[in-house]
Design a protein around this motif. Structure first.
Motif, PDB file in Angstrom:
ATOM      1  N   PRO A 223      -3.467   0.009   6.535  1.00 35.44           N
ATOM      2  CA  PRO A 223      -4.787  -0.606   6.342  1.00 35.44           C
ATOM      3  C   PRO A 223      -4.918  -1.307   4.989  1.00 35.44           C
ATOM      4  N   LEU A 224      -4.340  -0.725   3.934  1.00 39.48           N
ATOM      5  CA  LEU A 224      -4.408  -1.350   2.611  1.00 39.48           C
ATOM      6  C   LEU A 224      -3.648  -2.670   2.596  1.00 39.48           C
ATOM      7  N   ALA A 225      -2.465  -2.680   3.223  1.00 35.53           N
ATOM      8  CA  ALA A 225      -1.683  -3.920   3.292  1.00 35.53           C
ATOM      9  C   ALA A 225      -2.457  -4.994   4.057  1.00 35.53           C
ATOM     10  N   LYS A 226      -3.104  -4.580   5.143  1.00 31.45           N
ATOM     11  CA  LYS A 226      -3.873  -5.538   5.944  1.00 31.45           C
ATOM     12  C   LYS A 226      -5.008  -6.131   5.133  1.00 31.45           C
ATOM     13  N   SER A 227      -5.690  -5.293   4.357  1.00 25.96           N
ATOM     14  CA  SER A 227      -6.800  -5.786   3.541  1.00 25.96           C
ATOM     15  C   SER A 227      -6.324  -6.748   2.460  1.00 25.96           C
TER      16      SER A 227
END
Length: 376
Positions: A223-227
């Motif tokens: 999720p952090l990479a996606k954000s």
């Protein structure tokens, strides 16, 4: 360890040879230093007979030379040795011996005072470095905690408004939770650093499947990479295996490395976590396509509170120092390769499991405060 303070009255070539002497050398001054006894050599012939190697190396100041070598003793402790050569013969009478012993006593006392002064000056310097480091740590922590704290304070004020739309309320709550997590991470890093410096951090070793570690990392950082609009790739080994590690601390190590990689990799970039088996070890590699690290910054990369970019206030600069200490506690070290403009790779190894199921506590070696005061 021998410190040569000087030699006077000899030819330059002889002085150079004197400075190459080792404590075990068969020369009067070294024998006197080792034995604690004064040597009285009344003639060049006696010098030649008792110390043939020394005579061959250094010769005599004259055929009628007399030579004295005496230890320098202060408060019962040998602090050095003194050697004197005379170009004329001497019977070494009472007056000569008394003068030599008084000279040795005075010289020993002076050497002791000089050594004490140097030791005290070094202690003072270390105390000043520690005091400056503490001040800078407090300044960094106060500055970096102020930002998320200010965000939480502002957000809670907005949340008190009854007319706030549900979507806006959710957005504000999300921001506040993110700020709280950031503060918690900073405090946890500070506490870990204190425990490491005091030698009070222990590993709880377990046999952990690599796949378990990778799943947890993927769930946490996808999720952090996606954000960040960054692609996170997990390159699993051909054959899965089990490692002998502290699972919490390995997740912390990878979290620090991946967190940095995602933080500095621009949008549309790629961050890769690759795990492979090398003999009796597992190798973890974190590679990014970020800006890279300059060669001048690499030596200081793992120093406490060091940041290559002074304007970046997303951490207090402890993550890599903690990761390094935790990796070393697992019996390895962190390797870094980087090319400016192309990205960086951080790698470390951990031992494979050897059929041991029981947990075992292992202390993490303590680390000392760094003098550097500038996290990637």
């Amino acid at each position: 360890r021998i410190h040569y303070l000087g030699a006077r009255g000899y030819e330059p070539e002889i002085e150079t040879r004197i400075h190459t002497l080792v404590p075990e050398a068969a020369v009067p001054i070294m024998v006197s230093l080792r034995s604690g006894e004064t040597l009285w050599l009344g003639s060049a012939e006696e010098y030649r007979r008792r110390f043939p190697w020394a005579f061959e190396q250094f010769g005599a100041v004259s055929e009628t030379q007399a030579h004295i070598a005496t230890p320098l003793i202060h408060l019962g402790q040998r602090v050095g040795a003194l050697s004197l050569s005379f170009d004329g013969p001497s019977a070494f009478g009472v007056v000569d011996q008394a003068f030599t012993l008084l000279l040795a006593q005075a010289t020993g006392a002076a050497l002791h005072r000089a050594a004490s002064y140097d030791a005290e000056r070094e202690k003072r310097r270390q105390a000043e470095v520690l005091a400056r480091a503490r001040e800078e740590v407090l300044g960094i922590v106060a500055h970096d905690l102020r930002n998320p704290l200010s965000l939480i304070s502002t957000t809670t004020q907005f949340l008190l408004e009854d007319s706030l739309a549900p979507a806006e309320r959710t957005r504000l709550l999300t921001n506040a939770m993110r700020a709280a997590r950031q503060m918690n991470r900073m405090i946890a890093d500070l506490l870990d650093t204190v425990r490491l410096q005091a030698g009070r951090l222990f590993l709880q070793l377990e046999d952990v499947p690599v796949e378990t570690i990778l799943q947890q990392i993927e769930e946490t950082f996808a999720p952090l990479a996606k954000s960040h609009h960054v692609q996170l790739l997990i390159a699993r080994p051909d054959q899965l295996f089990t490692v002998r590690v502290d699972p919490l601390r390995v997740s912390q190590i990878l979290g620090n490395l991946l967190g940095n990689a995602l933080k500095f990799t621009p949008a549309e970039g790629v961050v890769t976590l690759r795990v492979s088996r090398q003999d009796n070890k597992a190798k973890f590699e974190v590679t990014d396509t970020g800006p890279g690290i300059s060669a001048s910054d690499l030596p200081r990369l793992f120093d406490d509170f060091w940041q290559a970019r002074r304007g970046d206030q997303r951490g207090v600069g402890l993550g890599l120092a903690i990761a390094k200490a935790l990796v070393e506690a697992h019996g390895s070290g962190i390797d870094v390769t980087s090319t400016v403009g192309r990205g960086s790779t951080f790698s470390f190894t951990t031992p494979l499991a050897a059929g041991r199921a029981a947990e075992r506590a292992r202390p993490v070696p303590s680390i000392q405060p760094s003098e550097a005061t500038l996290d990637r």
